[in-house]
Design a protein around this motif. Structure first.
Motif, PDB file in Angstrom:
ATOM      1  N   GLU A  32       0.828  -1.205   0.000  1.00  0.00           N
ATOM      2  CA  GLU A  32       0.000   0.000   0.000  1.00  0.00           C
ATOM      3  C   GLU A  32       0.864   1.258   0.000  1.00  0.00           C
ATOM      4  O   GLU A  32       0.566   2.228  -0.704  1.00  0.00           O
ATOM      5  CB  GLU A  32      -0.972   0.032   1.201  1.00  0.00           C
ATOM      6  CG  GLU A  32      -1.945   1.205   1.068  1.00  0.00           C
ATOM      7  CD  GLU A  32      -2.942   1.340   2.212  1.00  0.00           C
ATOM      8  OE1 GLU A  32      -4.144   1.225   1.974  1.00  0.00           O
ATOM      9  OE2 GLU A  32      -2.515   1.579   3.366  1.00  0.00           O
TER      10      GLU A  32
ATOM     11  N   GLN B  93       0.232   4.189  -2.515  1.00  0.00           N
ATOM     12  CA  GLN B  93      -0.523   5.255  -1.851  1.00  0.00           C
ATOM     13  C   GLN B  93       0.261   5.672  -0.606  1.00  0.00           C
ATOM     14  O   GLN B  93      -0.088   5.335   0.511  1.00  0.00           O
ATOM     15  CB  GLN B  93      -1.901   4.680  -1.495  1.00  0.00           C
ATOM     16  CG  GLN B  93      -2.876   5.614  -0.812  1.00  0.00           C
ATOM     17  CD  GLN B  93      -4.195   4.891  -0.527  1.00  0.00           C
ATOM     18  OE1 GLN B  93      -4.842   4.339  -1.416  1.00  0.00           O
ATOM     19  NE2 GLN B  93      -4.607   4.862   0.727  1.00  0.00           N
TER      20      GLN B  93
ATOM     21  N   LEU C 106       2.125   7.401   2.603  1.00  0.00           N
ATOM     22  CA  LEU C 106       1.824   8.374   3.656  1.00  0.00           C
ATOM     23  C   LEU C 106       3.060   8.780   4.442  1.00  0.00           C
ATOM     24  O   LEU C 106       3.032   9.730   5.231  1.00  0.00           O
ATOM     25  CB  LEU C 106       0.711   7.883   4.589  1.00  0.00           C
ATOM     26  CG  LEU C 106       0.850   6.576   5.356  1.00  0.00           C
ATOM     27  CD1 LEU C 106       1.818   6.700   6.508  1.00  0.00           C
ATOM     28  CD2 LEU C 106      -0.523   6.166   5.903  1.00  0.00           C
TER      29      LEU C 106
ATOM     30  N   LEU D 275      -3.589  11.929   5.182  1.00  0.00           N
ATOM     31  CA  LEU D 275      -3.045  10.587   5.406  1.00  0.00           C
ATOM     32  C   LEU D 275      -4.194   9.600   5.234  1.00  0.00           C
ATOM     33  O   LEU D 275      -5.271   9.795   5.797  1.00  0.00           O
ATOM     34  CB  LEU D 275      -2.496  10.471   6.826  1.00  0.00           C
ATOM     35  CG  LEU D 275      -1.421  11.484   7.238  1.00  0.00           C
ATOM     36  CD1 LEU D 275      -1.080  11.305   8.713  1.00  0.00           C
ATOM     37  CD2 LEU D 275      -0.180  11.311   6.377  1.00  0.00           C
ATOM     38  N   ARG D 276      -3.965   8.537   4.500  1.00  0.00           N
ATOM     39  CA  ARG D 276      -5.049   7.592   4.260  1.00  0.00           C
ATOM     40  C   ARG D 276      -4.511   6.176   4.100  1.00  0.00           C
ATOM     41  O   ARG D 276      -3.538   5.935   3.397  1.00  0.00           O
ATOM     42  CB  ARG D 276      -5.788   7.996   2.979  1.00  0.00           C
ATOM     43  CG  ARG D 276      -6.884   7.033   2.618  1.00  0.00           C
ATOM     44  CD  ARG D 276      -7.602   7.486   1.354  1.00  0.00           C
ATOM     45  NE  ARG D 276      -8.433   6.399   0.877  1.00  0.00           N
ATOM     46  CZ  ARG D 276      -9.685   6.525   0.466  1.00  0.00           C
ATOM     47  NH1 ARG D 276     -10.252   7.704   0.434  1.00  0.00           N
ATOM     48  NH2 ARG D 276     -10.375   5.475   0.064  1.00  0.00           N
ATOM     49  N   SER D 277      -5.174   5.237   4.763  1.00  0.00           N
ATOM     50  CA  SER D 277      -4.874   3.819   4.569  1.00  0.00           C
ATOM     51  C   SER D 277      -6.180   3.061   4.426  1.00  0.00           C
ATOM     52  O   SER D 277      -7.131   3.310   5.172  1.00  0.00           O
ATOM     53  CB  SER D 277      -4.081   3.260   5.753  1.00  0.00           C
ATOM     54  OG  SER D 277      -3.949   1.854   5.620  1.00  0.00           O
ATOM     55  N   ASP D 278      -6.243   2.156   3.457  1.00  0.00           N
ATOM     56  CA  ASP D 278      -7.479   1.419   3.190  1.00  0.00           C
ATOM     57  C   ASP D 278      -7.422  -0.031   3.652  1.00  0.00           C
ATOM     58  O   ASP D 278      -8.260  -0.827   3.256  1.00  0.00           O
ATOM     59  CB  ASP D 278      -7.774   1.470   1.682  1.00  0.00           C
ATOM     60  CG  ASP D 278      -8.071   2.892   1.231  1.00  0.00           C
ATOM     61  OD1 ASP D 278      -8.939   3.532   1.848  1.00  0.00           O
ATOM     62  OD2 ASP D 278      -7.416   3.373   0.291  1.00  0.00           O
ATOM     63  N   ILE D 279      -6.433  -0.375   4.452  1.00  0.00           N
ATOM     64  CA  ILE D 279      -6.252  -1.785   4.803  1.00  0.00           C
ATOM     65  C   ILE D 279      -7.197  -2.226   5.921  1.00  0.00           C
ATOM     66  O   ILE D 279      -7.884  -3.229   5.800  1.00  0.00           O
ATOM     67  CB  ILE D 279      -4.782  -2.060   5.180  1.00  0.00           C
ATOM     68  CG1 ILE D 279      -3.896  -1.856   3.943  1.00  0.00           C
ATOM     69  CG2 ILE D 279      -4.622  -3.463   5.747  1.00  0.00           C
ATOM     70  CD1 ILE D 279      -2.417  -2.008   4.188  1.00  0.00           C
TER      71      ILE D 279
ATOM     72  N   GLU E 151      -6.693   9.706  11.590  1.00  0.00           N
ATOM     73  CA  GLU E 151      -6.893  10.394  10.315  1.00  0.00           C
ATOM     74  C   GLU E 151      -6.955   9.422   9.137  1.00  0.00           C
ATOM     75  O   GLU E 151      -7.802   9.554   8.247  1.00  0.00           O
ATOM     76  CB  GLU E 151      -5.753  11.395  10.088  1.00  0.00           C
ATOM     77  CG  GLU E 151      -5.846  12.076   8.734  1.00  0.00           C
ATOM     78  CD  GLU E 151      -4.766  13.128   8.535  1.00  0.00           C
ATOM     79  OE1 GLU E 151      -4.181  13.606   9.537  1.00  0.00           O
ATOM     80  OE2 GLU E 151      -4.491  13.465   7.357  1.00  0.00           O
ATOM     81  N   ALA E 152      -6.065   8.442   9.149  1.00  0.00           N
ATOM     82  CA  ALA E 152      -5.911   7.604   7.950  1.00  0.00           C
ATOM     83  C   ALA E 152      -7.048   6.618   7.752  1.00  0.00           C
ATOM     84  O   ALA E 152      -7.284   6.143   6.635  1.00  0.00           O
ATOM     85  CB  ALA E 152      -4.567   6.866   7.999  1.00  0.00           C
TER      86      ALA E 152
ATOM     87  N   HIS F  65     -12.135   7.517   7.080  1.00  0.00           N
ATOM     88  CA  HIS F  65     -13.040   7.416   5.923  1.00  0.00           C
ATOM     89  C   HIS F  65     -13.717   6.052   5.826  1.00  0.00           C
ATOM     90  O   HIS F  65     -14.750   5.917   5.165  1.00  0.00           O
ATOM     91  CB  HIS F  65     -12.260   7.678   4.628  1.00  0.00           C
ATOM     92  CG  HIS F  65     -11.289   6.586   4.290  1.00  0.00           C
ATOM     93  ND1 HIS F  65     -10.097   6.409   4.961  1.00  0.00           N
ATOM     94  CD2 HIS F  65     -11.344   5.596   3.374  1.00  0.00           C
ATOM     95  CE1 HIS F  65      -9.460   5.380   4.463  1.00  0.00           C
ATOM     96  NE2 HIS F  65     -10.182   4.862   3.510  1.00  0.00           N
TER      97      HIS F  65
END
Lengths: 267, 267, 267, 267
Positions: free
Chosen positions: A236, A240, A242, B7-11, C253-254, C257
């Motif tokens: 990741e 993407q 960070l 900051l973003r993580s989709d896991i 933050e990450a 969403h």
């Protein structure tokens, strides 16, 4: 003259046309025949699991793979940002944080339970409250936390514990160690006056005892499982990222108070 | 003023009573439902495998767990001897050797094959010999080894390759990449005048391409699988050590020629 | 039967009453006689430095010890938060990020300069512009950055470079490699239409060439020096932690969403 | 809503034209002005050393750089053999073995002495025998080794200790902690009925106490110094390798007893 002793390992051998692993033919008996979790069971016990062991052991490993953004996944991602050519280094950096504070508490609860009920014998349930009380009071007198209890996010119960103990019922591993851990949790909650539910590492410590796995195996399960999750975080971070943003924000905030200041007062 | 980016993580995410991993409920959908290899597949692709993918992917991971006494397992065992309180450090030390020489060659063959057949399209088998020839000649002109070919012990064929390609047939992943790799092996053997069979990392590189996994995933599979095997070596070193003997023997032999000798000639 | 070859190391030996390091008596010739930087010079070259070499080499190491909050120091601090019992693991985690993106660029510029002026010979200054132009154009055509140029913070000049080159003048190491690096910087700035000053790793790469140190030594200097700085960050993290706050902020933050969202739409 | 706390680091800052380290201007006050050992002192204490501190502190670091072929140098060399592109990974692998068995004992002796004489006060020499006796008896009753005593090779005295204590005399750091450590050594030798001289880590633990450095600093000194030595081993392995031979010999011997044997009896 120093006397030499022989070097010996019983894990695996190779010949021109075969590889043996704990006495199994890797290509014929294992590849395509057992899943990755069963192979992990073979690595730590030297034998393949039966159906119940396979289900519970795989479930334990699945539990530990991923907990999102935590210090170890951040260490992996920050390391990858500096050395993207070395995935193994980024994963290693993340594993290095699996010490006494996180994950390592699996070891603590396994040791604690194994000491209270040696030899894996099923014991009279009536004795559990006094065993639990002795454990809690001893930790309290030494001002140490009871390992495997409480969680900053998962309240009032850790959902992984609930699920793991249900799986232990289904697979025949819900015995004295689980019962003792539950009794420890209740006693500690009363003693400290706040809810101290069994967290995932506490549950896994108890289940390792039920399965006859030694406490150092329990530490190893977290290392194995997190290595899998950390590879996912490297991937990741590659698509993407960070880390760079996190670096710059932290640097900006953490050093703003001193920037440009020198001992001499100039600068 | 620096502009911040989010900051973003989709896991994964956590709430008080649940943990989500790639959109699955960890406790309900994954624990007790999928095996450790399927969880690894989820970590690297973001989705669960179908039956064929599960069988082949688990087999690949099982292949890479263990190859007995190799430099990385020795590094782990020597590290454990100095820091037995830190299993994670011993495993990390072993992983650090999974670079360009060992295991990392999975990445090399996956990159090579993906470059030759982009987009994963099945191509006309008649074009494979010329693609293979171009690959071999280019490596030769740059004096580089073709990745994924040859093995010091496994001759004339690597038994893991044979088994992996049989499993690929059974699961529907024996396509153009496998055929190209076989063609590369034949061409290279002719060109160099000695047998250069496809080794396990070459086979796995080809199968990663067949499964649509990117080359950096292929590197990650070795890291995951060896983490499992290295835990097994830590446990054996704990009960049947070889590191201290290995150290003393090596020190005795490697420094005997100079022991007691100083520049000044005295000592 | 495999033919064995002897094991040999020429670095150090021990007897009951002495230790030899590169032919020196550790206790009599080195301890209390040479400083830590000179000992590092001995470790990488096998001999002690003269006065000029000692001054410049110590200055290079001092340059690389510390650059405050950067990805590697954050990795160290996050690792320490999880495994405070293992200082060596926290420092190792930080070192693992010293790859191709940071610090490792010392190696790149040293290789580049050594290839352009082999054998360390002083060359006619009139040839430098064409050598520099060839270097810049080659990197541009391969869409690669010229190593050792530019810095996100230090503009229009890296103050470390200015100081290092002044020390090189004082110690007699301001020769063709430094001149070529300066010429490369000017040429690249013109070619790319923006200032590309020599950064600290570019300066150190050039100075390693001047001192006759090979490019892999230059990579090692960053590793040595940062190990020192990382210990300092472990000690600060122990008394004034920032890792836990950094973790919680980043996690909040990450993952905001997606928190609570599952594939099935419930949860 | 979680309350955030500020992030703060006091070690270093950067601006466009300067870098501050513990309040010093890196380029003007440190580079070319202080040696690498003094910079290390600054990293761990936040100030520069005086002349006596500089001499003794540099000597301690020089002591710890190198001890030839030991488990950690072997781990580094074996790791380099698999990942020669990643020097930082090879050095990190070696550092990971600096745990409780080796080097880490510096920490143990520093802790032990600091607990016996808190606040660094000089105490009445007449009280040392009873303090020493209490230390030895407590370790004996807990079946633990007294840290910092004894050495498998250096007998009857560790020559590094002799030299370090002489340097401590010259620099004014031969006080109560050194005297207590000597008293502990004598008491333990009598109590156990065999010579238990102070080894280098025991001497360094005592000297750290004399210099007012905390026990976790003492652990850090070994990490810093060995990082320097490990770079030297990487460089030797690159030009005069021993890892591959060591691997093959070990594999041949350790697995000969089982090669070709399977559970089923065939193979």
């Amino acid at each position: 003259m120093r006397k030499t002793t022989p070097l010996r390992s019983d894990i695996a051998w190779s010949t021109a046309d075969a590889i043996g692993v704990h006495g199994y033919d890797l290509c014929q008996d294992l590849m395509g025949e057992v899943n990755f979790g069963d192979m992990a069971f073979l690595s730590v016990t030297g034998r393949l699991p039966n159906a119940g062991e396979s289900r519970l052991f795989n479930a334990i490993l699945v539990t530990l793979v991923e907990h999102g953004i935590v210090p170890s996944t951040l260490a992996t991602r920050l390391t990858y940002a500096g050395a993207p050519e070395s995935m193994q280094g980024a994963v290693a950096a993340g594993l290095l944080g699996l010490g006494s504070v996180f994950v390592g508490s699996t070891e603590g609860s396994a040791k604690m339970l194994a000491a209270a009920i040696p030899n894996g014998s099923n014991i009279d349930a009536a004795t559990l409250p006094s065993l639990a009380r002795a454990i809690v009071l001893q930790h309290r007198s030494e001002k140490r936390f009871v390992p495997g209890l409480g969680h900053p996010i998962h309240k009032p119960a850790d959902p992984r514990t609930t699920r793991l103990f249900a799986l232990a019922q289904q697979t025949g591993f819900h015995g004295s160690y689980v019962a003792l851990m539950q009794c420890v949790s209740e006693t500690a909650s009363t003693e400290y006056g706040r809810p101290l539910p069994i967290n995932a590492t506490g549950a896994i410590g108890a289940l390792c005892c039920e399965m006859g796995l030694s406490w150092n195996v329990s530490r190893g399960l977290g290392v194995m499982a997190r290595a899998v999750g950390l590879v996912g975080h490297v991937l990741e971070e590659a698509r993407q990222p960070l880390s760079m943003e996190l670096w710059h924000r932290t640097e900006d905030e953490a050093t703003a108070h001193s920037r440009g200041k020198l001992r001499s007062g100039d600068g």
